[in-house]
Design an enzyme around this catalytic site. Structure first.
Site: not given
Ligand SMILES: NC(=O)c1ccc[n+]([C@@H]2O[C@H](COP(=O)([O-])OP(=O)(O)OC[C@H]3O[C@@H](n4cnc5c(N)ncnc54)[C@H](OP(=O)(O)O)[C@@H]3O)[C@@H](O)[C@H]2O)c1
Length: 270
Positions: A158, A161-162
């Site tokens: 992860y 990738s980031k």
């Molecule tokens: N939560 C954290 O702690 C955190 C911290 C730092 C950064 N981030 C970043 O914030 C962003 C959002 O993450 P989140 O925490 O909100 O995660 P999440 O709740 O798991 O949401 C991830 C989203 O990505 C979509 N997705 C995953 N694989 C996909 C694919 N192959 N094609 C199209 N859509 C896809 C999922 O929808 P479907 O499953 O319906 O496709 C979902 O809408 C990510 O880039 C993550 O790395 C999160």
């Protein structure tokens, strides 16, 4: 946030977590939204919620797509142009993670899967969106992570990738400056969302439960609210936690301290 009124925005990863919360904020501010993720059902339920919250003002197109498939990325861009005639902001938010020490990974395809969703898909989608973004002198937003700024144990793939995302979008910003296309990179710290439950273990299966202390980390709603001004002001970088901002400087002088803090954060779940 007048700067966002009437902007046409593609928001990936809109079905869950940060994306879902951000969709609400952007709809409230008068954006025309293309909401995308794989789950059509979750997107439709979001569109319904937005219609109930915003009434006739909510101008939303739901377009489900798996962004690891190039033709689905192309169809997404085409659907946006067919409906709205332009694109102002592409928000690359969709992402996934892992939760396993590298020496306990049984299947290295996990690394490829994470790279495909977190780095290659945003790069491809951005490439396809660029002619439209140049035309509108628009903006690309990349939701990276504090894991793009430092190493994180159990998240090697992860973090890689980031870091890739950050290197890519920092380079793109320089290339696009003359075209007046802004590139905004946002690095959240831990946020409550589905990503932790969905994180892949060493066998490639979702964990199913969150290892995070959810009462001690930021809500997706607070995260979305904090992101909006950076997007509206076309900022280059937003690091969303104090430890993330300080850590960048401390790391230059005392990197082993940052390693210890990263280890502690993962072990403590916050
Ligand atoms: N939560 C954290 O702690 C955190 C911290 C730092 C950064 N981030 C970043 O914030 C962003 C959002 O993450 P989140 O925490 O909100 O995660 P999440 O709740 O798991 O949401 C991830 C989203 O990505 C979509 N997705 C995953 N694989 C996909 C694919 N192959 N094609 C199209 N859509 C896809 C999922 O929808 P479907 O499953 O319906 O496709 C979902 O809408 C990510 O880039 C993550 O790395 C999160």
């Amino acid at each position: 946030m007048d700067g966002l009124m009437d902007k046409v925005v593609i928001l990936t990863g809109a079905s869950e977590g940060i994306g879902r919360a951000l969709a609400r904020e952007l709809a409230r501010l008068g954006c025309h939204l293309v909401l995308t993720a794989r789950s059509e059902t979750r997107l439709q339920s979001l569109a319904l919620e937005l219609a109930q919250e915003q009434g006739a003002q909510a101008d939303v197109l739901v377009h489900s797509a798996d962004l690891t498939h190039p033709h689905e990325c192309r169809e997404l861009i085409d659907a946006c142009i067919a409906r709205f005639g332009r694109l102002d902001i592409l928000i690359n938010n969709a992402g996934m993670t892992m939760w396993s020490r590298f020496d306990e990974l049984e299947d290295l395809a996990i690394l490829e899967q994470i790279m495909a969703v977190n780095y290659l898909a945003p790069a491809r989608l951005t490439h396809m969106a660029l002619p439209h973004l140049k035309h509108s002198q628009g903006q690309v937003v990349a939701i990276a992570s504090v894991a793009g700024l430092t190493g994180v144990p159990t998240r090697s793939g992860y973090a890689a990738s980031k870091h890739a995302m950050m290197g890519f979008f920092d380079s793109l910003r320089i290339e696009l400056a003359d075209d007046k296309v802004a590139v905004t990179v946002i690095c959240p710290d831990f946020v409550v969302s589905q990503i932790h439950k969905r994180a892949l273990d060493g066998k490639g299966n979702p964990l199913g439960t969150t290892p995070m202390k959810e009462d001690k980390i930021m809500s997706a709603e607070a995260c979305a609210v904090a992101m909006v001004p950076a997007i509206a002001c076309r900022e280059r970088l937003l690091i969303m936690s104090r430890r993330g901002r300080l850590g960048r400087w401390v790391r230059l002088l005392w990197p082993s301290l940052i390693d210890k803090l990263a280890k502690k954060a993962i072990a403590g779940g916050h």
